[in-house]
Design a protein around this motif. Sequence first.
Motif, PDB file in Angstrom:
ATOM      1  N   THR A 119      -3.344   6.188  -7.893  1.00  0.00           N
ATOM      2  CA  THR A 119      -3.700   4.838  -7.447  1.00  0.00           C
ATOM      3  C   THR A 119      -4.915   4.873  -6.537  1.00  0.00           C
ATOM      4  O   THR A 119      -5.810   4.027  -6.660  1.00  0.00           O
ATOM      5  N   ALA A 120      -4.982   5.851  -5.642  1.00  0.00           N
ATOM      6  CA  ALA A 120      -6.137   5.971  -4.744  1.00  0.00           C
ATOM      7  C   ALA A 120      -7.417   6.187  -5.543  1.00  0.00           C
ATOM      8  O   ALA A 120      -8.461   5.591  -5.231  1.00  0.00           O
ATOM      9  N   VAL A 121      -7.366   7.001  -6.587  1.00  0.00           N
ATOM     10  CA  VAL A 121      -8.544   7.218  -7.441  1.00  0.00           C
ATOM     11  C   VAL A 121      -8.900   5.931  -8.176  1.00  0.00           C
ATOM     12  O   VAL A 121     -10.083   5.576  -8.288  1.00  0.00           O
ATOM     13  N   CYS A 122      -7.904   5.211  -8.661  1.00  0.00           N
ATOM     14  CA  CYS A 122      -8.160   3.923  -9.327  1.00  0.00           C
ATOM     15  C   CYS A 122      -8.881   2.965  -8.380  1.00  0.00           C
ATOM     16  O   CYS A 122      -9.847   2.299  -8.777  1.00  0.00           O
ATOM     17  N   VAL A 123      -8.433   2.894  -7.130  1.00  0.00           N
ATOM     18  CA  VAL A 123      -9.073   2.008  -6.148  1.00  0.00           C
ATOM     19  C   VAL A 123     -10.511   2.449  -5.897  1.00  0.00           C
ATOM     20  O   VAL A 123     -11.419   1.616  -5.854  1.00  0.00           O
ATOM     21  N   ASP A 124     -10.737   3.739  -5.757  1.00  0.00           N
ATOM     22  CA  ASP A 124     -12.109   4.232  -5.564  1.00  0.00           C
ATOM     23  C   ASP A 124     -12.989   3.872  -6.755  1.00  0.00           C
ATOM     24  O   ASP A 124     -14.121   3.409  -6.589  1.00  0.00           O
ATOM     25  N   ASN A 125     -12.475   4.086  -7.975  1.00  0.00           N
ATOM     26  CA  ASN A 125     -13.248   3.764  -9.178  1.00  0.00           C
ATOM     27  C   ASN A 125     -13.483   2.261  -9.298  1.00  0.00           C
ATOM     28  O   ASN A 125     -14.551   1.827  -9.732  1.00  0.00           O
ATOM     29  N   MET A 126     -12.501   1.470  -8.886  1.00  0.00           N
ATOM     30  CA  MET A 126     -12.643   0.016  -8.893  1.00  0.00           C
ATOM     31  C   MET A 126     -13.769  -0.408  -7.951  1.00  0.00           C
ATOM     32  O   MET A 126     -14.578  -1.268  -8.290  1.00  0.00           O
ATOM     33  N   ARG A 127     -13.835   0.202  -6.779  1.00  0.00           N
ATOM     34  CA  ARG A 127     -14.909  -0.122  -5.820  1.00  0.00           C
ATOM     35  C   ARG A 127     -16.277   0.180  -6.421  1.00  0.00           C
ATOM     36  O   ARG A 127     -17.222  -0.597  -6.253  1.00  0.00           O
ATOM     37  N   ILE A 128     -16.394   1.296  -7.118  1.00  0.00           N
ATOM     38  CA  ILE A 128     -17.666   1.677  -7.743  1.00  0.00           C
ATOM     39  C   ILE A 128     -18.054   0.651  -8.811  1.00  0.00           C
ATOM     40  O   ILE A 128     -19.204   0.199  -8.873  1.00  0.00           O
ATOM     41  N   ALA A 129     -17.101   0.264  -9.657  1.00  0.00           N
ATOM     42  CA  ALA A 129     -17.385  -0.716 -10.716  1.00  0.00           C
ATOM     43  C   ALA A 129     -17.729  -2.080 -10.130  1.00  0.00           C
ATOM     44  O   ALA A 129     -18.648  -2.752 -10.602  1.00  0.00           O
ATOM     45  N   PHE A 132      -8.061 -11.727  -8.103  1.00  0.00           N
ATOM     46  CA  PHE A 132      -6.795 -11.388  -8.757  1.00  0.00           C
ATOM     47  C   PHE A 132      -6.748  -9.891  -9.007  1.00  0.00           C
ATOM     48  O   PHE A 132      -7.752  -9.285  -9.372  1.00  0.00           O
ATOM     49  N   VAL A 133      -5.575  -9.313  -8.822  1.00  0.00           N
ATOM     50  CA  VAL A 133      -5.376  -7.888  -9.077  1.00  0.00           C
ATOM     51  C   VAL A 133      -4.089  -7.685  -9.874  1.00  0.00           C
ATOM     52  O   VAL A 133      -3.095  -8.377  -9.658  1.00  0.00           O
ATOM     53  N   ARG A 134      -4.152  -6.770 -10.846  1.00  0.00           N
ATOM     54  CA  ARG A 134      -2.963  -6.370 -11.601  1.00  0.00           C
ATOM     55  C   ARG A 134      -2.862  -4.854 -11.527  1.00  0.00           C
ATOM     56  O   ARG A 134      -3.825  -4.141 -11.830  1.00  0.00           O
ATOM     57  N   VAL A 135      -1.681  -4.384 -11.121  1.00  0.00           N
ATOM     58  CA  VAL A 135      -1.416  -2.953 -11.025  1.00  0.00           C
ATOM     59  C   VAL A 135      -0.400  -2.591 -12.096  1.00  0.00           C
ATOM     60  O   VAL A 135       0.712  -3.128 -12.114  1.00  0.00           O
ATOM     61  N   LEU A 136      -0.801  -1.713 -12.986  1.00  0.00           N
ATOM     62  CA  LEU A 136       0.078  -1.243 -14.061  1.00  0.00           C
ATOM     63  C   LEU A 136       0.530   0.179 -13.725  1.00  0.00           C
ATOM     64  O   LEU A 136      -0.304   1.038 -13.413  1.00  0.00           O
ATOM     65  N   VAL A 137       1.839   0.407 -13.798  1.00  0.00           N
ATOM     66  CA  VAL A 137       2.385   1.723 -13.476  1.00  0.00           C
ATOM     67  C   VAL A 137       3.283   2.153 -14.633  1.00  0.00           C
ATOM     68  O   VAL A 137       4.225   1.432 -14.988  1.00  0.00           O
ATOM     69  N   PRO A 180      -5.440 -10.897  -2.158  1.00  0.00           N
ATOM     70  CA  PRO A 180      -5.560 -11.787  -3.314  1.00  0.00           C
ATOM     71  C   PRO A 180      -4.244 -11.820  -4.101  1.00  0.00           C
ATOM     72  O   PRO A 180      -3.419 -10.920  -3.969  1.00  0.00           O
ATOM     73  N   PRO A 181      -4.052 -12.845  -4.938  1.00  0.00           N
ATOM     74  CA  PRO A 181      -2.873 -12.884  -5.792  1.00  0.00           C
ATOM     75  C   PRO A 181      -2.848 -11.649  -6.688  1.00  0.00           C
ATOM     76  O   PRO A 181      -3.910 -11.111  -7.041  1.00  0.00           O
ATOM     77  N   GLY A 182      -1.658 -11.234  -7.048  1.00  0.00           N
ATOM     78  CA  GLY A 182      -1.576 -10.053  -7.881  1.00  0.00           C
ATOM     79  C   GLY A 182      -0.270  -9.950  -8.633  1.00  0.00           C
ATOM     80  O   GLY A 182       0.684 -10.675  -8.365  1.00  0.00           O
ATOM     81  N   THR A 183      -0.262  -9.019  -9.576  1.00  0.00           N
ATOM     82  CA  THR A 183       0.914  -8.722 -10.368  1.00  0.00           C
ATOM     83  C   THR A 183       1.100  -7.214 -10.392  1.00  0.00           C
ATOM     84  O   THR A 183       0.136  -6.470 -10.578  1.00  0.00           O
ATOM     85  N   TRP A 238       1.697  -0.113  -5.400  1.00  0.00           N
ATOM     86  CA  TRP A 238       1.330  -1.391  -4.789  1.00  0.00           C
ATOM     87  C   TRP A 238       0.885  -1.199  -3.343  1.00  0.00           C
ATOM     88  O   TRP A 238      -0.072  -1.832  -2.896  1.00  0.00           O
ATOM     89  N   GLU A 239       1.553  -0.325  -2.612  1.00  0.00           N
ATOM     90  CA  GLU A 239       1.195  -0.105  -1.206  1.00  0.00           C
ATOM     91  C   GLU A 239      -0.241   0.396  -1.070  1.00  0.00           C
ATOM     92  O   GLU A 239      -0.989  -0.050  -0.193  1.00  0.00           O
ATOM     93  N   VAL A 240      -0.661   1.307  -1.938  1.00  0.00           N
ATOM     94  CA  VAL A 240      -2.035   1.812  -1.899  1.00  0.00           C
ATOM     95  C   VAL A 240      -3.022   0.676  -2.154  1.00  0.00           C
ATOM     96  O   VAL A 240      -4.022   0.528  -1.438  1.00  0.00           O
ATOM     97  N   VAL A 241      -2.755  -0.136  -3.162  1.00  0.00           N
ATOM     98  CA  VAL A 241      -3.648  -1.254  -3.489  1.00  0.00           C
ATOM     99  C   VAL A 241      -3.633  -2.280  -2.358  1.00  0.00           C
ATOM    100  O   VAL A 241      -4.690  -2.744  -1.913  1.00  0.00           O
ATOM    101  N   HIS A 242      -2.462  -2.634  -1.883  1.00  0.00           N
ATOM    102  CA  HIS A 242      -2.328  -3.594  -0.782  1.00  0.00           C
ATOM    103  C   HIS A 242      -3.152  -3.141   0.417  1.00  0.00           C
ATOM    104  O   HIS A 242      -3.907  -3.929   0.996  1.00  0.00           O
ATOM    105  N   ASP A 243      -3.018  -1.875   0.797  1.00  0.00           N
ATOM    106  CA  ASP A 243      -3.743  -1.348   1.961  1.00  0.00           C
ATOM    107  C   ASP A 243      -5.257  -1.424   1.778  1.00  0.00           C
ATOM    108  O   ASP A 243      -5.990  -1.606   2.745  1.00  0.00           O
ATOM    109  N   ALA A 244      -5.729  -1.304   0.556  1.00  0.00           N
ATOM    110  CA  ALA A 244      -7.174  -1.382   0.297  1.00  0.00           C
ATOM    111  C   ALA A 244      -7.718  -2.776   0.588  1.00  0.00           C
ATOM    112  O   ALA A 244      -8.886  -2.914   0.955  1.00  0.00           O
ATOM    113  N   PHE A 245      -6.887  -3.794   0.438  1.00  0.00           N
ATOM    114  CA  PHE A 245      -7.338  -5.172   0.600  1.00  0.00           C
ATOM    115  C   PHE A 245      -7.076  -5.752   1.993  1.00  0.00           C
ATOM    116  O   PHE A 245      -7.571  -6.833   2.297  1.00  0.00           O
TER     117      PHE A 245
END
Length: 136
Positions: free
Chosen positions: A56-66, A79-84, A108-111, A96-103
């Motif tokens: 998840t941490a790598v996904c967040v880093d890659n999301m920031r780059i994109a 909007f954010v959607r986290v698939l696990v 924002p709303p999320g799923t 979710w905690e990793v994504v939540h902490d990034a924001f």
Amino acid sequence: MSAEVRLVAPAGLSRAVPYSYAAVVPEGAQIVFLAGACPLDASGQTVAAGDVVGQTAVCVDNMRIALAAAGADLKDVVFVRVLVASSSLDDLAAAWEVVHDAFVPRQPPGTLQGVTVLGWPDQLVEVEVVAALRSE
């Protein structure tokens, strides 16, 4: 540039959730749809195999780059959607905690969604976002 999105947390709905219930994008904003951010390194290899939090941490880093490449950042996300790829509520909560902490402090709303499989070998997590930018 941020579109000054209005996040909505209406009275009468639970305040216990770690996200807003809606996001209102102002007129004239450009909408940016990111492909799902995956836990891949620059060579396309899945990293942190077996580690939901690490992936998840790598996904967040890659999301920031994109997002940056599209002229946006986390404050522009509406909007954010986290698939696990897990049926474990603990795995879903950890991602979710990793994504939540990034924001933090903005949420924002999320799923959060458990799925059976994702597209890359050893992939456990994918994070999708939609962002809004004020048109210049």
